[in-house]
Design an enzyme around this catalytic site. Structure first.
Site, mmCIF file in Angstrom:
data_model
loop_
_atom_site.group_PDB
_atom_site.id
_atom_site.type_symbol
_atom_site.label_atom_id
_atom_site.label_comp_id
_atom_site.label_asym_id
_atom_site.label_seq_id
_atom_site.Cartn_x
_atom_site.Cartn_y
_atom_site.Cartn_z
ATOM 1 N N HIS A 147 -53.242 66.922 -9.192
ATOM 2 C CA HIS A 147 -52.217 67.718 -8.493
ATOM 3 C C HIS A 147 -50.942 67.764 -9.320
ATOM 4 O O HIS A 147 -50.379 68.830 -9.555
ATOM 5 C CB HIS A 147 -51.942 67.099 -7.120
ATOM 6 N N ARG A 184 -58.034 73.758 -9.440
ATOM 7 C CA ARG A 184 -57.265 73.135 -10.520
ATOM 8 C C ARG A 184 -58.150 72.054 -11.149
ATOM 9 O O ARG A 184 -58.627 71.149 -10.478
ATOM 10 C CB ARG A 184 -55.958 72.543 -9.988
ATOM 11 N N TYR A 201 -60.860 61.680 -4.796
ATOM 12 C CA TYR A 201 -61.171 62.573 -3.684
ATOM 13 C C TYR A 201 -62.026 63.779 -4.075
ATOM 14 O O TYR A 201 -62.374 64.590 -3.222
ATOM 15 C CB TYR A 201 -59.871 63.062 -3.016
#
Length: 347
Positions: A274, A270, A284
């Site tokens: 999120h 993606r 991250y």
């Protein structure tokens, strides 16, 4: 007298290797849009190839506009889909209208292409009850917010189809994080035991929100988790629409033939966060990793393939983009015109 080497009960390394070696990545189109596995090429007409590309481009526009609408305060909860178009839409393209789609919260595009009006998709995002009122002939359940819960639901729906002798299957989607949930194992095990016609798709985008895949499971692949349930598992290049379609078609054919469920792990990415509810992927994920996966973009890859066949060009793509923008504009106006929900107070 020389001592004999004591034999171990299990050669653990060899056991793990023997399992992992069975789950090689299935790929048909490489990152340059070249066919590298012609023997697996699906039987799709030129018109069908163009239609699949159309859906992918249209959905990329929807993602871009949905992010913008969310930032304007005109949408509620939204999980970006850019990068996962092949995983989502090529798998859905292998289905029929008689099949059932049990989505996760990122899987609204499959619902739309299965027949959900875009206006209702927008209302769902806003938390409006009308967004969950589906036509009787729309074989879709509302997106599951509880991680992995749709897996158990899919097993039940699939068993119902089998008992009614329906020529249809259930497909359900979750992410790599969902494969760590108890419901994931329970649903697959149940479906496997009863040979229910289900397809379990794990869209491995490498991060369960912010937790890297390698910290979620010691398994070399997620596809091999199918072994414990006694069902086949396949790992496929989730950025390759032809491979995703071919694998899903294989799984559907098995299911309707009475051979039971299949687990498919799509290796995808993606590009966005999120969800738009505060997630920051820069905390991250590295720029290097993002750049690596941008080179695997499913739309760029498929575009190159279709252009080489003379089936796609800039004019066609621009026409799809403009059509998508108009349809989105109309649908968001319809959502805006839908009467507001009223709170009901108990006396």
């Amino acid at each position: 007298m020389a001592s004999k080497t004591k034999k171990t009960v299990v050669d653990v390394k060899e056991q793990f290797k023997a399992v992992a070696d069975q789950f090689e990545l299935v790929q048909i189109l490489n990152e340059k849009g070249e066919v590298v596995n012609p023997d697996l090429m699906p039987d799709l007409t030129d018109e069908q190839l163009v239609e699949l590309m159309t859906r992918m481009v249209w959905t990329r526009v929807l993602d871009q506009r949905s992010i913008s609408l969310n930032r304007q305060g005109r949408l509620g909860f939204y999980a970006p889909t850019a990068g996962q178009e092949a995983s989502q839409l090529a798998s859905h393209y292998a289905l029929t209208k008689a099949d059932y789609v049990l989505p996760g919260y990122r899987d609204v595009p499959q619902m739309i292409w299965h027949g959900l009006p875009l206006t209702k998709a927008f209302l769902f995002s806003r938390g409006h009850f009308v967004g969950n009122q589906f036509a009787d002939d729309l074989n879709v359940l509302s997106p599951q917010i509880i991680i992995g819960a749709q897996i158990v639901q899919a097993a039940g729906v699939a068993l119902g189809l089998k008992k009614r002798k329906k020529d249809a299957v259930v497909i359900t989607y979750t992410g790599d994080g969902g494969s760590s949930q108890g419901d994931f194992y329970e649903g697959m095990n149940f479906a496997g035991a009863y040979k229910a016609p289900a397809i379990f798709v794990v869209q491995n985008n490498m991060f369960a929100i912010s937790t890297p895949r390698e910290k979620q499971s010691a398994a070399a692949t997620l596809a091999q988790k199918a072994v414990a349930a006694g069902i086949p598992g396949v790992q496929v290049d989730g950025m390759d629409p032809l491979a995703v379609y071919a694998v899903t078609k294989f799984a559907r054919d098995r299911a309707v033939a009475g051979d039971g469920p299949t687990l498919i792990e799509t290796m995808t990415y993606r590009y966005g966060p999120h969800t738009l509810s505060g997630d920051d992927p820069t905390r991250y994920r590295t720029k290097e990793l993002d750049g690596e996966w941008e080179l695997k973009d499913p739309i760029v890859r498929f575009r190159t393939f279709l252009e080489a066949k003379g089936l796609w060009n800039e004019e066609k793509e621009n026409a799809v983009i403009e059509q998508a923008k108009e349809e989105i504009k109309t649908s968001i106006k319809e959502a805006d015109a839908t009467p507001k929900q009223k709170s009901i107070r108990s006396s």
